[in-house]
Structures are given as structure tokens and as C-alpha cells.
Design a protein around this motif. Structure first.
Motif, PDB file in Angstrom:
ATOM      1  N   GLU A 182      26.030-100.181  87.857  1.00 32.72           N
ATOM      2  CA  GLU A 182      25.196-101.353  88.119  1.00 32.72           C
ATOM      3  C   GLU A 182      25.653-102.141  89.335  1.00 32.72           C
ATOM      4  O   GLU A 182      24.875-102.420  90.231  1.00 32.72           O
ATOM      5  CB  GLU A 182      25.169-102.269  86.890  1.00 32.72           C
ATOM      6  N   CYS A 183      26.923-102.539  89.338  1.00 35.48           N
ATOM      7  CA  CYS A 183      27.395-103.464  90.378  1.00 35.48           C
ATOM      8  C   CYS A 183      28.326-102.808  91.391  1.00 35.48           C
ATOM      9  O   CYS A 183      28.719-103.451  92.368  1.00 35.48           O
ATOM     10  CB  CYS A 183      28.096-104.663  89.745  1.00 35.48           C
ATOM     11  N   ASP A 184      28.680-101.568  91.190  1.00 35.36           N
ATOM     12  CA  ASP A 184      29.535-100.797  92.083  1.00 35.36           C
ATOM     13  C   ASP A 184      30.973-101.335  92.168  1.00 35.36           C
ATOM     14  O   ASP A 184      31.707-100.991  93.081  1.00 35.36           O
ATOM     15  CB  ASP A 184      28.918-100.695  93.482  1.00 35.36           C
ATOM     16  N   GLU A 185      31.355-102.158  91.197  1.00 38.47           N
ATOM     17  CA  GLU A 185      32.744-102.639  91.131  1.00 38.47           C
ATOM     18  C   GLU A 185      33.604-101.540  90.522  1.00 38.47           C
ATOM     19  O   GLU A 185      33.130-100.743  89.718  1.00 38.47           O
ATOM     20  CB  GLU A 185      32.833-103.899  90.267  1.00 38.47           C
ATOM     21  N   LEU A 239      29.869 -98.176  83.005  1.00 33.41           N
ATOM     22  CA  LEU A 239      29.689 -99.566  83.397  1.00 33.41           C
ATOM     23  C   LEU A 239      31.001-100.338  83.272  1.00 33.41           C
ATOM     24  O   LEU A 239      31.815-100.043  82.396  1.00 33.41           O
ATOM     25  CB  LEU A 239      28.638-100.236  82.508  1.00 33.41           C
ATOM     26  N   CYS A 240      31.165-101.358  84.115  1.00 32.57           N
ATOM     27  CA  CYS A 240      32.306-102.254  83.989  1.00 32.57           C
ATOM     28  C   CYS A 240      32.092-103.133  82.747  1.00 32.57           C
ATOM     29  O   CYS A 240      31.009-103.150  82.163  1.00 32.57           O
ATOM     30  CB  CYS A 240      32.472-103.107  85.242  1.00 32.57           C
ATOM     31  N   VAL A 241      33.113-103.868  82.356  1.00 32.34           N
ATOM     32  CA  VAL A 241      33.036-104.687  81.145  1.00 32.34           C
ATOM     33  C   VAL A 241      31.913-105.720  81.256  1.00 32.34           C
ATOM     34  O   VAL A 241      31.140-105.925  80.317  1.00 32.34           O
ATOM     35  CB  VAL A 241      34.386-105.376  80.866  1.00 32.34           C
ATOM     36  N   THR A 242      31.792-106.363  82.408  1.00 32.03           N
ATOM     37  CA  THR A 242      30.772-107.400  82.598  1.00 32.03           C
ATOM     38  C   THR A 242      29.362-106.829  82.453  1.00 32.03           C
ATOM     39  O   THR A 242      28.530-107.385  81.726  1.00 32.03           O
ATOM     40  CB  THR A 242      30.937-108.063  83.980  1.00 32.03           C
ATOM     41  N   CYS A 243      29.091-105.722  83.122  1.00 28.45           N
ATOM     42  CA  CYS A 243      27.756-105.120  83.051  1.00 28.45           C
ATOM     43  C   CYS A 243      27.472-104.546  81.668  1.00 28.45           C
ATOM     44  O   CYS A 243      26.338-104.617  81.183  1.00 28.45           O
ATOM     45  CB  CYS A 243      27.604-104.045  84.120  1.00 28.45           C
ATOM     46  N   GLN A 244      28.506-103.998  81.016  1.00 26.06           N
ATOM     47  CA  GLN A 244      28.314-103.475  79.670  1.00 26.06           C
ATOM     48  C   GLN A 244      27.980-104.598  78.694  1.00 26.06           C
ATOM     49  O   GLN A 244      27.108-104.453  77.841  1.00 26.06           O
ATOM     50  CB  GLN A 244      29.567-102.734  79.192  1.00 26.06           C
ATOM     51  N   ALA A 245      28.668-105.728  78.840  1.00 30.90           N
ATOM     52  CA  ALA A 245      28.394-106.877  77.970  1.00 30.90           C
ATOM     53  C   ALA A 245      26.961-107.366  78.164  1.00 30.90           C
ATOM     54  O   ALA A 245      26.273-107.705  77.195  1.00 30.90           O
ATOM     55  CB  ALA A 245      29.384-107.998  78.253  1.00 30.90           C
ATOM     56  N   HIS A 276      21.075-107.128  75.471  1.00 33.56           N
ATOM     57  CA  HIS A 276      19.657-106.782  75.444  1.00 33.56           C
ATOM     58  C   HIS A 276      19.361-105.565  74.576  1.00 33.56           C
ATOM     59  O   HIS A 276      18.201-105.218  74.380  1.00 33.56           O
ATOM     60  CB  HIS A 276      19.147-106.540  76.864  1.00 33.56           C
ATOM     61  N   ALA A 277      20.394-104.908  74.086  1.00 30.44           N
ATOM     62  CA  ALA A 277      20.194-103.724  73.258  1.00 30.44           C
ATOM     63  C   ALA A 277      19.853-104.160  71.836  1.00 30.44           C
ATOM     64  O   ALA A 277      20.542-104.971  71.239  1.00 30.44           O
ATOM     65  CB  ALA A 277      21.451-102.871  73.254  1.00 30.44           C
ATOM     66  N   THR A 278      18.776-103.630  71.317  1.00 32.15           N
ATOM     67  CA  THR A 278      18.383-103.932  69.943  1.00 32.15           C
ATOM     68  C   THR A 278      18.044-102.636  69.244  1.00 32.15           C
ATOM     69  O   THR A 278      17.689-101.636  69.870  1.00 32.15           O
ATOM     70  CB  THR A 278      17.162-104.861  69.880  1.00 32.15           C
ATOM     71  N   ARG A 279      18.122-102.693  67.947  1.00 27.40           N
ATOM     72  CA  ARG A 279      17.772-101.523  67.147  1.00 27.40           C
ATOM     73  C   ARG A 279      17.020-102.014  65.928  1.00 27.40           C
ATOM     74  O   ARG A 279      17.543-102.786  65.133  1.00 27.40           O
ATOM     75  CB  ARG A 279      19.018-100.773  66.724  1.00 27.40           C
ATOM     76  N   ALA A 280      15.828-101.548  65.778  1.00 28.46           N
ATOM     77  CA  ALA A 280      15.028-101.910  64.608  1.00 28.46           C
ATOM     78  C   ALA A 280      14.889-100.681  63.726  1.00 28.46           C
ATOM     79  O   ALA A 280      14.617 -99.590  64.203  1.00 28.46           O
ATOM     80  CB  ALA A 280      13.660-102.407  65.037  1.00 28.46           C
ATOM     81  N   SER A 281      15.064-100.874  62.455  1.00 32.72           N
ATOM     82  CA  SER A 281      15.006 -99.769  61.516  1.00 32.72           C
ATOM     83  C   SER A 281      13.588 -99.227  61.395  1.00 32.72           C
ATOM     84  O   SER A 281      13.375 -98.035  61.384  1.00 32.72           O
ATOM     85  CB  SER A 281      15.506-100.228  60.155  1.00 32.72           C
ATOM     86  N   GLY A 282      12.618-100.129  61.277  1.00 33.91           N
ATOM     87  CA  GLY A 282      11.246 -99.686  61.130  1.00 33.91           C
ATOM     88  C   GLY A 282      10.902 -99.237  59.720  1.00 33.91           C
ATOM     89  O   GLY A 282       9.780 -98.888  59.431  1.00 33.91           O
ATOM     90  N   TYR A 283      11.863 -99.235  58.835  1.00 29.02           N
ATOM     91  CA  TYR A 283      11.629 -98.798  57.456  1.00 29.02           C
ATOM     92  C   TYR A 283      12.109 -99.891  56.523  1.00 29.02           C
ATOM     93  O   TYR A 283      13.232-100.352  56.606  1.00 29.02           O
ATOM     94  CB  TYR A 283      12.396 -97.504  57.184  1.00 29.02           C
ATOM     95  N   ASN A 284      11.254-100.298  55.632  1.00 30.94           N
ATOM     96  CA  ASN A 284      11.590-101.350  54.684  1.00 30.94           C
ATOM     97  C   ASN A 284      12.373-100.744  53.530  1.00 30.94           C
ATOM     98  O   ASN A 284      11.805-100.156  52.628  1.00 30.94           O
ATOM     99  CB  ASN A 284      10.315-102.024  54.176  1.00 30.94           C
TER     100      ASN A 284
END
Length: 88
Positions: free
Chosen positions: A41-44, A59-65, A70-78
């Protein structure tokens, strides 16, 4: 104790199944292969201890954080069988 049409132990099986799926999902998200020396991402530079601790890191720690925010996971199953949860 199961109620309604479910057999005894069904709730525990659902809980264990959900947990197993979550662990498998998390394992698939782990990077694999050779680690990069510079962040995609940032080339650091990515520090050597991070590259050794997490093989395949891209990814570096900052970009990974930032990406993890923004990463989400929805089960979609009740998996809750209650009437209340099905009405929502």
C-alpha cells in the motif's frame, strides 16, 4: 436442553459448527508464501521481525490495521432458532 423439534444437544452442535467455521475463515485470511520487504500500500519497509513472525505478510502494521478496520464477515445464516430472531 433442546426445545421444539430440535434433538438434545442441537444447540451445542450449532455453536461448535459456528466456531469451527470462524476458525477456518480466520486461517484462510492468513497470508501465505514469501513476505514482501516493502508494503503493497504505502511502499514503506516491512520490519524483519514482522516478516519472520508472519510469513507471507504484504502490508506494514499501519496499513494492515487500516485494512482490518474495514474487513467484515457476515454469517448470512441465522443459527439462533428462536422465533424472535427470525422475525427481525
Amino acid at each position: 436442553m433442546a426445545g421444539g423439534w430440535a434433538r438434545d444437544g442441537a444447540e451445542q452442535e450449532q455453536i461448535e459448527s459456528t466456531l469451527e467455521e470462524g476458525v477456518e475463515w480466520a486461517r484462510r485470511q492468513l497470508p501465505q508464501g514469501e513476505s514482501r520487504h516493502f508494503c503493497e500500500e504505502c511502499d514503506e519497509p516491512i520490519p524483519e521481525p514482522r516478516r519472520k513472525a508472519l510469513p507471507g505478510v504484504k502490508l506494514c502494521v499501519t496499513c494492515q490495521a487500516e485494512q482490518d478496520k474495514h474487513a467484515t464477515r457476515a454469517s448470512g445464516y441465522n443459527r439462533r432458532g428462536s422465533k424472535d430472531s427470525q422475525l427481525r
